[in-house]
Design a protein around this motif. Structure first.
Motif, PDB file in Angstrom:
ATOM      1  N   LYS A  83       0.155  -4.796  -6.265  1.00  0.00           N
ATOM      2  CA  LYS A  83       1.268  -3.885  -5.918  1.00  0.00           C
ATOM      3  C   LYS A  83       0.732  -2.578  -5.334  1.00  0.00           C
ATOM      4  O   LYS A  83       1.221  -2.080  -4.336  1.00  0.00           O
ATOM      5  N   ALA A 125      -0.561  -3.234  -1.826  1.00  0.00           N
ATOM      6  CA  ALA A 125       0.526  -3.448  -0.870  1.00  0.00           C
ATOM      7  C   ALA A 125       1.165  -2.105  -0.501  1.00  0.00           C
ATOM      8  O   ALA A 125       1.463  -1.836   0.668  1.00  0.00           O
ATOM      9  N   TYR A 134       4.415  -7.416  -0.945  1.00  0.00           N
ATOM     10  CA  TYR A 134       3.746  -7.944  -2.137  1.00  0.00           C
ATOM     11  C   TYR A 134       4.542  -9.133  -2.689  1.00  0.00           C
ATOM     12  O   TYR A 134       5.767  -9.042  -2.826  1.00  0.00           O
TER      13      TYR A 134
END
Ligand code: DC
Length: 254
Positions: free
Chosen positions: A46, A49, A56
């Motif tokens: 996460k 991303a 993600y």
């Protein structure tokens, strides 16, 4: 099945992140993050991303949502698993991620119901490896994952991303940590959420899932030959993130 797939892909919503400088000028790649359960793959995926302005995808959430469906239908309980009943209903299982700006990632929806919380419960964790071992389930979910990542610019975490879903991914990371360390993290997470579990139960679940995930016939968890291994037993979140960012930068400049 085809119609169902189209409906899923058509409704997957991932609003573009604001790309962070200087990454938005660089070419988009595919980043596969695989590894054992509770290695913190999703946390780092996460983070990455967000930093890169990538989409993600938590593929474990998809296997968990299918498991939740099977549990609710009582196709799986104790030692009973009616695989055929689940397989017959796969076309009825609609999964999608809807981006929630408040949490900063796409949350899991099962047939239009948000199940982000339900799929993280211990009961789902207990059965998910059995459901994930069913080839028909894997075939359906892998096809959806490949569709989501076909434009690149994606960070996907799971068990078979670098080996099966995106064997051509430019950057593959394989995360490990000791079972004790992973169980400790998971125990803390579940306790904080108010689930009544003991550390022993969590450790047993982690070890059992490691065993099932690495020994199943279809797409077992293995490190891809070209994956970079990161053991984060003794790494801080920041240390781990910096390491992965370094790997990303090295990949991009190659
Ligand atoms: O990442 P997780 O712990 O939420 O994953 C839940 C289960 O799903 C895990 O025990 C193995 C399975 N899984 C899988 O088989 N393949 C994936 N790509 C992702 C998860």
């Amino acid at each position: 099945m085809e119609g169902v797939k189209k409906a899923i892909f058509g409704t997957c919503l991932f609003p573009a992140f604001q790309p962070a400088q200087p990454y938005f000028m660089t070419k988009k790649i595919t980043i596969a993050i695989d590894g054992f359960s509770s290695t913190g793959k999703s946390t780092v995926a996460k983070q990455l991303a967000k930093e890169l302005g990538y989409v993600y995808v938590d593929t474990g959430a998809m296997y968990r949502a299918v498991t939740l469906y099977a549990l609710r239908k009582k196709y799986i309980f104790d030692d009973h698993f009616d695989k055929n009943a689940l397989i017959a209903e796969l076309p009825l299982i609609r999964l999608k991620f809807i981006f929630n700006p408040e949490v900063g990632f796409g949350e899991m929806y099962l047939n239009d119901e948000k199940v982000e919380k339900e799929i993280r419960q211990m009961e789902v964790s207990q059965y998910v490896s059995k459901v994930a071992a069913v080839p028909e389930v894997r075939e359906m979910l892998v096809a959806q994952q490949q569709e989501m990542g076909k434009e690149k610019g994606i960070v996907m975490d799971g068990r078979d991303i670098g080996t099966v879903v995106f064997p051509e991914a430019e950057l593959k990371i394989f995360m490990t940590a000791s079972a004790q360390e992973r169980a400790q993290r998971r125990y803390k997470e579940l306790s904080e959420r108010g689930e009544e579990v003991t550390y022993k139960e969590v450790l047993e679940n982690v070890e059992e899932r490691d065993h099932l995930d690495t020994t199943r016939k279809d797409s077992p968890l293995v490190k891809a030959k070209d994956a970079k291994e990161i053991d984060n037993s003794h790494l801080t979140l920041t240390g781990q993130f910096e390491k992965i960012l370094e790997l990303y930068n090295a990949t991009i400049s190659n």
